[in-house]
Design a protein around this motif. Structure first.
Motif, mmCIF file in Angstrom:
data_model
loop_
_atom_site.group_PDB
_atom_site.id
_atom_site.type_symbol
_atom_site.label_atom_id
_atom_site.label_comp_id
_atom_site.label_asym_id
_atom_site.label_seq_id
_atom_site.Cartn_x
_atom_site.Cartn_y
_atom_site.Cartn_z
ATOM 1 N N ILE A 112 35.595 39.605 45.142
ATOM 2 C CA ILE A 112 34.359 39.715 45.898
ATOM 3 C C ILE A 112 33.720 38.443 45.363
ATOM 4 C CG2 ILE A 112 32.248 40.620 46.312
ATOM 5 C CD1 ILE A 112 33.697 43.322 45.810
ATOM 6 N N GLY A 113 33.316 37.471 46.324
ATOM 7 C CA GLY A 113 32.474 36.183 45.969
ATOM 8 C C GLY A 113 31.089 36.274 46.667
ATOM 9 N N ARG A 114 30.193 35.501 46.383
ATOM 10 C CA ARG A 114 28.999 35.534 46.827
ATOM 11 C C ARG A 114 28.403 34.306 46.759
ATOM 12 N NH1 ARG A 114 25.336 38.807 49.044
ATOM 13 N NH2 ARG A 114 24.874 40.080 47.520
ATOM 14 N N SER A 115 27.744 33.501 47.906
ATOM 15 C CA SER A 115 27.211 32.149 48.024
ATOM 16 C C SER A 115 25.896 32.215 47.377
ATOM 17 C CB SER A 115 26.805 31.987 49.625
ATOM 18 O OG SER A 115 28.299 31.611 50.156
ATOM 19 N N ALA A 124 22.692 37.218 38.773
ATOM 20 C CA ALA A 124 22.572 38.476 39.265
ATOM 21 C C ALA A 124 24.001 39.133 40.254
ATOM 22 C CB ALA A 124 21.436 38.508 40.521
ATOM 23 N N ALA A 125 24.715 37.927 40.731
ATOM 24 C CA ALA A 125 25.939 38.127 41.647
ATOM 25 C C ALA A 125 26.650 38.624 40.497
ATOM 26 C CB ALA A 125 26.401 37.298 42.004
ATOM 27 N N GLU A 126 27.092 37.864 39.364
ATOM 28 C CA GLU A 126 27.688 38.174 38.146
ATOM 29 C C GLU A 126 27.790 39.715 37.547
ATOM 30 O OE1 GLU A 126 29.795 36.356 34.342
ATOM 31 O OE2 GLU A 126 27.509 36.370 34.396
ATOM 32 N N GLU A 127 26.363 40.129 37.518
ATOM 33 C CA GLU A 127 25.880 41.238 36.952
ATOM 34 C C GLU A 127 26.281 42.610 37.888
ATOM 35 O OE1 GLU A 127 21.668 40.722 36.181
ATOM 36 O OE2 GLU A 127 22.186 39.742 34.220
ATOM 37 N N GLU A 128 26.335 42.310 39.194
ATOM 38 C CA GLU A 128 26.695 43.354 40.168
ATOM 39 C C GLU A 128 28.169 43.464 40.322
ATOM 40 O OE1 GLU A 128 24.414 42.661 43.975
ATOM 41 O OE2 GLU A 128 22.773 42.678 42.856
ATOM 42 N N GLY A 129 28.922 42.385 39.836
ATOM 43 C CA GLY A 129 30.290 42.845 39.828
ATOM 44 C C GLY A 129 31.069 41.661 40.556
ATOM 45 N N ALA A 130 30.319 40.455 40.986
ATOM 46 C CA ALA A 130 31.403 39.514 41.512
ATOM 47 C C ALA A 130 32.246 38.852 40.742
ATOM 48 C CB ALA A 130 30.197 38.379 42.203
ATOM 49 N N ASP A 131 33.410 38.280 41.493
ATOM 50 C CA ASP A 131 34.559 37.820 40.780
ATOM 51 C C ASP A 131 34.318 36.223 40.805
ATOM 52 O OD1 ASP A 131 36.440 39.937 40.442
ATOM 53 O OD2 ASP A 131 35.999 40.110 42.483
ATOM 54 N N TYR A 132 33.274 35.758 41.499
ATOM 55 C CA TYR A 132 33.161 34.194 41.605
ATOM 56 C C TYR A 132 31.861 34.127 42.530
ATOM 57 C CZ TYR A 132 35.019 33.988 46.222
ATOM 58 O OH TYR A 132 35.014 34.156 47.885
ATOM 59 N N LEU A 159 27.268 31.688 33.342
ATOM 60 C CA LEU A 159 28.198 32.552 33.768
ATOM 61 C C LEU A 159 29.480 32.641 33.173
ATOM 62 C CD1 LEU A 159 25.967 32.817 35.989
ATOM 63 C CD2 LEU A 159 27.953 32.827 37.666
ATOM 64 N N ARG A 160 30.050 33.835 33.073
ATOM 65 C CA ARG A 160 31.548 34.004 32.545
ATOM 66 C C ARG A 160 32.436 34.022 33.717
ATOM 67 N NH1 ARG A 160 30.341 39.437 29.603
ATOM 68 N NH2 ARG A 160 28.838 39.343 31.479
ATOM 69 N N ILE A 161 31.954 34.185 34.798
ATOM 70 C CA ILE A 161 32.935 33.949 36.066
ATOM 71 C C ILE A 161 33.026 32.762 36.499
ATOM 72 C CG2 ILE A 161 32.567 36.634 36.701
ATOM 73 C CD1 ILE A 161 30.700 35.835 38.710
ATOM 74 N N PRO A 162 34.047 32.533 37.342
ATOM 75 C CA PRO A 162 34.157 31.118 37.853
ATOM 76 C C PRO A 162 33.040 30.787 38.790
ATOM 77 C CG PRO A 162 36.304 32.174 38.050
ATOM 78 C CD PRO A 162 35.296 33.016 37.717
ATOM 79 N N VAL A 163 32.667 29.469 38.666
ATOM 80 C CA VAL A 163 31.593 29.099 39.627
ATOM 81 C C VAL A 163 32.418 27.791 40.500
ATOM 82 C CG1 VAL A 163 29.462 27.473 39.767
ATOM 83 C CG2 VAL A 163 29.686 29.450 37.882
#
Length: 215
Positions: A112-115, A124-132, A159-163
Motif C-alpha cells: 500500500i502506497g500513498r501520494s 501520517a501515512a507511515e503511521e497508518e500502515g503504508a509500505d512506501y 520516515l522508516r519506510i521508503p520515500v
C-alpha cells in the motif's frame, strides 16, 4: 491461501525506478519492454478508463506474461488490486485512509502506497500502515511548483519506510536529490518511449553509492 509477497522497495543505496502509465493507449508490448529494461514497478492509473477496460488490460497482460503482474501497482482500484496477483495498490493523498485499506490487506498480502506533498502527510501515512510514500513534485510540472529540497530531506530523515519521489523527473535531473535519502524515482513522461526509459533506469543505477573496497 492468500499470497505472501516480499518486494524490494528500494533504499538510498539502491533506488528503484517506477514508471507511471495511463492504461489508455498503453500496449502490453510497451509495458513488457519497460520491465525488460529494468523498471522495478509500473503504476497503472487512469481515471477515465472503466473498471471493465482496466480489468481487460490486466487479463491481457496476465495471458502474455503473468509474472510481470508482480511489478504492477494499481492506482486507487482496490477491487482490481485484490482480484489480480499485482504488487500493490496506490492511494492518492485525498483518497481512502491508509488504515482502512491496510485493515483489509495485511502486510505481505498487498503493498500500500500513498501520494503525499509534505512531511506531516508522509508521517501520517507511515503511521497508518503504508509500505512506501511517493513525495513530490521535485521539479516544475503541470503548473505545480516544486517542493523545497528541505521537505525531501526531512521526510527521508523522519520516515522508516521508503520515500519515492515524483514530479518533472528526467534522466538529466535525477541527481537533484542525490544524497538526500530517497529510495525510488517515479515518472510519467520519461517512460513514454524506450530510449528515455532506458536512460532513466541507467541513471538510477548511476546514483547508487560506489562500494568502497574492504581494506
Amino acid at each position: 491461501m492468500g499470497r505472501s509477497i516480499v518486494h524490494d522497495l528500494g533504499s538510498p543505496r539502491r533506488p528503484v525506478a517506477c514508471a507511471i502509465c495511463a492504461v489508455r493507449g498503453l500496449s502490453a508490448d510497451h509495458l513488457l519492454d519497460l520491465c525488460e529494461l529494468g523498471v522495478d514497478f509500473v503504476q497503472l492509473r487512469d481515471r477515465e478508463v472503466s473498471d471493465r477496460d482496466f480489468e481487460r488490460f490486466l487479463d491481457g497482460l496476465a495471458s502474455r506474461a503473468g509474472d510481470v503482474l508482480s511489478r504492477i501497482i494499481v492506482n486507487d482500484r482496490l477491487a482490481l488490486a485484490a482480484a489480480f496477483p499485482v504488487a500493490g495498490a496506490h492511494l492518492p493523498e485525498a483518497g481512502l485512509p491508509v488504515a482502512a485499506v491496510r485493515s483489509r490487506f495485511p502486510r505481505g498480502r498487498l503493498l500500500i502506497g500513498r501520494s503525499v506533498h509534505g512531511v506531516e502527510a508522509a508521517v501520517a501515512a507511515e503511521e497508518e500502515g503504508a509500505d512506501y510514500v511517493i513525495l513530490g513534485p521535485v521539479a516544475p510540472t503541470g503548473g505545480k511548483r516544486p517542493l523545497p529540497p528541505d521537505v525531501f530531506r526531512e521526510t527521508c530523515r523522519r520516515l522508516r519506510i521508503p520515500v519515492w519521489v515524483v514530479g518533472g523527473l528526467t534522466p538529466e535531473n535525477l541527481e537533484r536529490l542525490q544524497g538526500v535519502g530517497v529510495s525510488g524515482f517515479a515518472a510519467i513522461r520519461s517512460f513514454r518511449d524506450v530510449r528515455r526509459a532506458s536512460a532513466f533506469v541507467a541513471r538510477c543505477s548511476d546514483l547508487r553509492p560506489v562500494q568502497q573496497p574492504v581494506q
